[in-house]
Enzyme design. Structure first.
Site, PDB file in Angstrom:
ATOM      1  N   CYS A 116      69.321 -12.217  93.801  1.00  0.00           N
ATOM      2  CA  CYS A 116      69.230 -10.930  94.387  1.00  0.00           C
ATOM      3  C   CYS A 116      68.059 -10.627  95.403  1.00  0.00           C
ATOM      4  O   CYS A 116      67.231 -11.470  95.196  1.00  0.00           O
ATOM      5  CB  CYS A 116      69.554  -9.498  93.504  1.00  0.00           C
ATOM      6  N   LYS A 191      79.421  -3.987  88.553  1.00  0.00           N
ATOM      7  CA  LYS A 191      77.905  -3.447  88.693  1.00  0.00           C
ATOM      8  C   LYS A 191      78.274  -2.068  89.163  1.00  0.00           C
ATOM      9  O   LYS A 191      78.303  -1.965  90.313  1.00  0.00           O
ATOM     10  CB  LYS A 191      77.050  -4.335  89.329  1.00  0.00           C
ATOM     11  N   LYS A 244      78.418  -4.201  83.703  1.00  0.00           N
ATOM     12  CA  LYS A 244      77.184  -3.772  83.671  1.00  0.00           C
ATOM     13  C   LYS A 244      76.938  -2.026  84.345  1.00  0.00           C
ATOM     14  O   LYS A 244      77.635  -1.960  85.425  1.00  0.00           O
ATOM     15  CB  LYS A 244      76.141  -4.358  84.512  1.00  0.00           C
ATOM     16  N   TYR A 309      67.766  -6.913  76.052  1.00  0.00           N
ATOM     17  CA  TYR A 309      66.062  -6.739  75.964  1.00  0.00           C
ATOM     18  C   TYR A 309      65.773  -6.510  74.357  1.00  0.00           C
ATOM     19  O   TYR A 309      64.467  -7.236  74.078  1.00  0.00           O
ATOM     20  CB  TYR A 309      65.494  -5.466  76.742  1.00  0.00           C
TER      21      TYR A 309
HETATM   22  C1  PBG Z   1      68.883  -6.132  90.698  1.00  0.00           C
HETATM   23  C2  PBG Z   1      69.057  -5.888  89.335  1.00  0.00           C
HETATM   24  C3  PBG Z   1      69.157  -4.831  88.626  1.00  0.00           C
HETATM   25  C4  PBG Z   1      69.502  -5.050  87.507  1.00  0.00           C
HETATM   26  C5  PBG Z   1      69.530  -6.264  87.300  1.00  0.00           C
HETATM   27  N1  PBG Z   1      69.503  -6.903  88.495  1.00  0.00           N
HETATM   28  C6  PBG Z   1      68.662  -3.421  89.228  1.00  0.00           C
HETATM   29  C7  PBG Z   1      69.264  -2.606  90.210  1.00  0.00           C
HETATM   30  O1  PBG Z   1      70.686  -3.140  90.886  1.00  0.00           O
HETATM   31  O2  PBG Z   1      68.664  -1.788  90.923  1.00  0.00           O
HETATM   32  C8  PBG Z   1      69.254  -3.961  86.502  1.00  0.00           C
HETATM   33  C9  PBG Z   1      68.945  -4.471  84.871  1.00  0.00           C
HETATM   34  C10 PBG Z   1      68.498  -3.223  83.937  1.00  0.00           C
HETATM   35  O3  PBG Z   1      68.582  -2.158  84.276  1.00  0.00           O
HETATM   36  O4  PBG Z   1      68.132  -3.925  82.824  1.00  0.00           O
HETATM   37  N2  PBG Z   1      70.000  -5.983  91.770  1.00  0.00           N
HETATM   38 ZN    ZN Z   2      69.227  -6.166  93.914  1.00  0.00          ZN
END
Ligand code: PBG
Ligand code: ZN
Length: 322
Positions: A116, A191, A244, A309
């Site tokens: 990302c 997601k 997710k 985690y």
């Molecule tokens: C980045 C990303 C995020 C998470 C994983 N990769 C955050 C977002 O989309 O802002 C979230 C993981 C978590 O909250 O543990 N794209």
């Molecule tokens: Zn991102």
């Protein structure tokens, strides 16, 4: 008379008839690697989780080895951010160097690279921006380069989390062209645009500087759209699908397990972790009981893999017979 209690009579009896279990082999542990030296920075909203610089990461690798956890999901936090997230696809960037180091000292560990831009862009969005708009197609080549540089550094898998349309296809094509045909894609497929990512954004310094992610992450009201998105990723060549967040999305996970035959991972995200930790710290819940219940919930709903985690604690509790 039905006497269901016959099969609940002792711990051994319950163990024999148990329908679901969680194994240390199912766990994937997220880690944050930060540029700089001698860094081990606690993340206040995520007790027990730290950002490590590469020279301190061996301490975390030792804990992972000891726990028997076999996979990590790695996030990089660069010293310099810019408009186009250049450090994400710098072959000597923080995530690439961290992957090289980890694969050198712990070659068997399955290292999964998050793909990302939001940790690397000055505006904190997951794509490049023009006139306040997050551009889709212009972002794809940058994601593809990020995936290729991470795989070249030794990543065993790549996990695109950016939610641009066509990202899986763009990454697959780029990996294949770079002779990285055997590197699987673990795609964040369903997601959701979720409030549960708040603590992660502290940990990864990736909060959007303006607006939100609702034009690219999914609307959580739409389970059928989630299914369409899964099929897009499957057709584009994803090898594993990630659902997710986890707890509020068990229905999506269950649907994925019924409607597809893909290997499934669930991401038990930062906000879910923080809620458990906060309640446990107050003495309001029994952390081990709650966490293990959540893990089994994910397994019942159809997850093979759990990104969490809590992974190192869960591994220990499994060994102790929780
Ligand atoms: C980045 C990303 C995020 C998470 C994983 N990769 C955050 C977002 O989309 O802002 C979230 C993981 C978590 O909250 O543990 N794209
Ligand atoms: Zn991102």
């Amino acid at each position: 008379m039905f006497r269901r209690r016959r099969l609940r009579s002792s711990e051994y009896m319950r163990a024999l008839v148990r329908e679901t279990s969680v194994s240390v082999d199912d766990l994937i542990y997220p880690i944050f690697v930060v540029e700089g030296e001698n860094q081990k920075n606690p993340i206040s909203s995520m007790p027990g989780i730290y950002q490590y610089s590469i020279d301190r990461i061996d301490e975390e690798l030792d804990r992972i080895r000891e726990a028997g956890v076999k996979g990590i999901l790695i996030f990089g936090i660069p010293a310099h951010k810019d408009e186009v997230g250049s450090e994400a696809y710098n072959e000597h960037g923080i995530i690439q160097e961290a992957i090289r180091h980890i694969k050198k000292v712990f070659p068997e560990l399955i290292v999964i690279a998050d793909i990302c831009l939001c940790e690397y862009t000055s505006h904190g969005h997951c794509g490049v921006i023009k006139d306040g708009e997050i551009l889709n197609d212009e972002t794809l080549p940058l994601l593809a380069r990020t995936a290729v540089t991470c795989a070249q550094a030794g990543a065993d898998m790549v996990a695109p989390s950016n939610m641009m349309d066509g990202h899986v296809a763009a990454i697959r094509e780029a990996l294949d062209e770079a002779d990285l045909k055997t590197v699987p894609i673990m795609s964040y497929t369903a997601k959701m645009a979720s409030g549960y990512y708040g603590p992660f954004r502290d940990a990864a310094h990736s909060a959007p500087g303006f607006g939100d992610r609702k034009t690219y992450q999914m609307d959580y009201h739409n389970p059928r759209e989630a299914l369409r998105d899964m099929w897009d990723d499957i057709n584009e060549g994803a090898d594993i699908l990630i659902i997710k967040p986890g707890l509020a999305y068990m229905d999506i996970l269950k649907m994925a397990s019924q409607e597809t035959d893909m290997p499934l991972a669930v991401y038990n995200v930062s906000g879910e972790y923080s809620m458990v930790k906060a309640a446990a710290a107050n003495g309001w819940i029994d952390e081990k009981r709650i966490v293990m219940e959540n893990m089994i919930g994910f397994k019942r709903a159809g997850a093979q893999m759990i990104i969490t985690y809590h992974a190192l604690d869960v591994a220990k509790w499994i060994k102790e017979g929780y």
